[in-house]
Design an enzyme around this catalytic site. Structure first.
Site, PDB file in Angstrom:
ATOM      1  N   ILE A 179      21.547  42.994  32.693  1.00 44.90           N
ATOM      2  CA  ILE A 179      21.941  41.786  31.973  1.00 44.90           C
ATOM      3  C   ILE A 179      22.644  40.943  33.035  1.00 44.90           C
ATOM      4  CG2 ILE A 179      23.354  40.795  30.137  1.00 44.90           C
ATOM      5  CD1 ILE A 179      22.862  43.289  28.487  1.00 44.90           C
ATOM      6  N   PRO A 180      21.939  39.946  33.580  1.00 49.73           N
ATOM      7  CA  PRO A 180      22.324  39.326  34.853  1.00 49.73           C
ATOM      8  C   PRO A 180      23.469  38.311  34.788  1.00 49.73           C
ATOM      9  CG  PRO A 180      20.338  38.309  34.032  1.00 49.73           C
ATOM     10  CD  PRO A 180      20.667  39.430  33.080  1.00 49.73           C
ATOM     11  N   CYS A 181      24.658  38.781  34.530  1.00 48.47           N
ATOM     12  CA  CYS A 181      25.822  37.893  34.533  1.00 48.47           C
ATOM     13  C   CYS A 181      26.095  37.342  35.929  1.00 48.47           C
ATOM     14  CB  CYS A 181      27.047  38.594  33.959  1.00 48.47           C
ATOM     15  SG  CYS A 181      27.501  40.112  34.809  1.00 48.47           S
ATOM     16  N   HIS A 182      25.541  37.990  36.965  1.00 50.08           N
ATOM     17  CA  HIS A 182      25.727  37.498  38.329  1.00 50.08           C
ATOM     18  C   HIS A 182      25.039  36.154  38.549  1.00 50.08           C
ATOM     19  CE1 HIS A 182      21.973  39.871  38.498  1.00 50.08           C
ATOM     20  NE2 HIS A 182      21.596  39.010  39.422  1.00 50.08           N
TER      21      HIS A 182
END
Length: 162
Positions: free
Chosen positions: A120-123
């Site tokens: 889950i690409p919060c970056h």
């Protein structure tokens, strides 16, 4: 609740599985603790997909995920999964895309509670001026992930501010 430690280019991934779902992935320091048990099939799939991601062969994850959080956090995390590989959005853009322009801080806080790093690409969410902010895995990892994705996606080096 099986937990497996797996080496990656940015440190040891700690992958947690429960009832056939991946519930957490985080990356710690470079020390890899010894795994006592062999990984089950769900963990093996997560390991394989992480390895493919780091090798530049996987742009989208296909894992059974079960993040625990409030309904609002779930909505934020679902939105994070719509940000394309190799792209970034600002916290302001994310709040507008979610049709909640006044909830920037709440959305940023929900991003920070994401326990499924990389998948889950919060970056992919950055500050409004292009600065790298708000990554529990340390800013250097966020920068590494964004540059890795930009290179694979063919968008060249992202212009990132520290």
């Amino acid at each position: 609740m099986p937990i497996y430690h797996h080496p990656t280019p940015i440190g040891t991934a700690v992958i947690t599985e429960q009832d056939g779902y991946i519930t957490a992935i985080s990356v710690n320091g470079d020390d890899q603790p010894t795994n006592i048990d062999a990984p089950n099939q769900t963990l093996l799939t997560a390991i394989e997909q992480l390895d493919e991601y780091f090798a530049g062969k996987r742009l989208v994850f296909d894992l059974p995920l079960k993040p625990e959080g409030t309904r609002f956090q779930q909505e934020v995390w679902q939105h994070l999964q719509t940000i394309p590989f190799g792209s970034t959005v600002t916290y302001t853009q994310q709040s507008r895309q979610m049709q909640q322009p006044l909830a920037i801080r709440a959305i940023a806080a929900a991003n920070g509670k994401n326990k499924l790093w990389i998948v889950i690409p919060c970056h992919r969410v950055i500050g409004s001026g292009g600065e790298l902010t708000g990554y529990a895995g340390e800013i250097w990892r966020k920068k590494w992930l964004l540059e890795h994705e930009a290179k694979i996606a063919g968008v060249g080096q992202l212009s990132l501010l520290l």
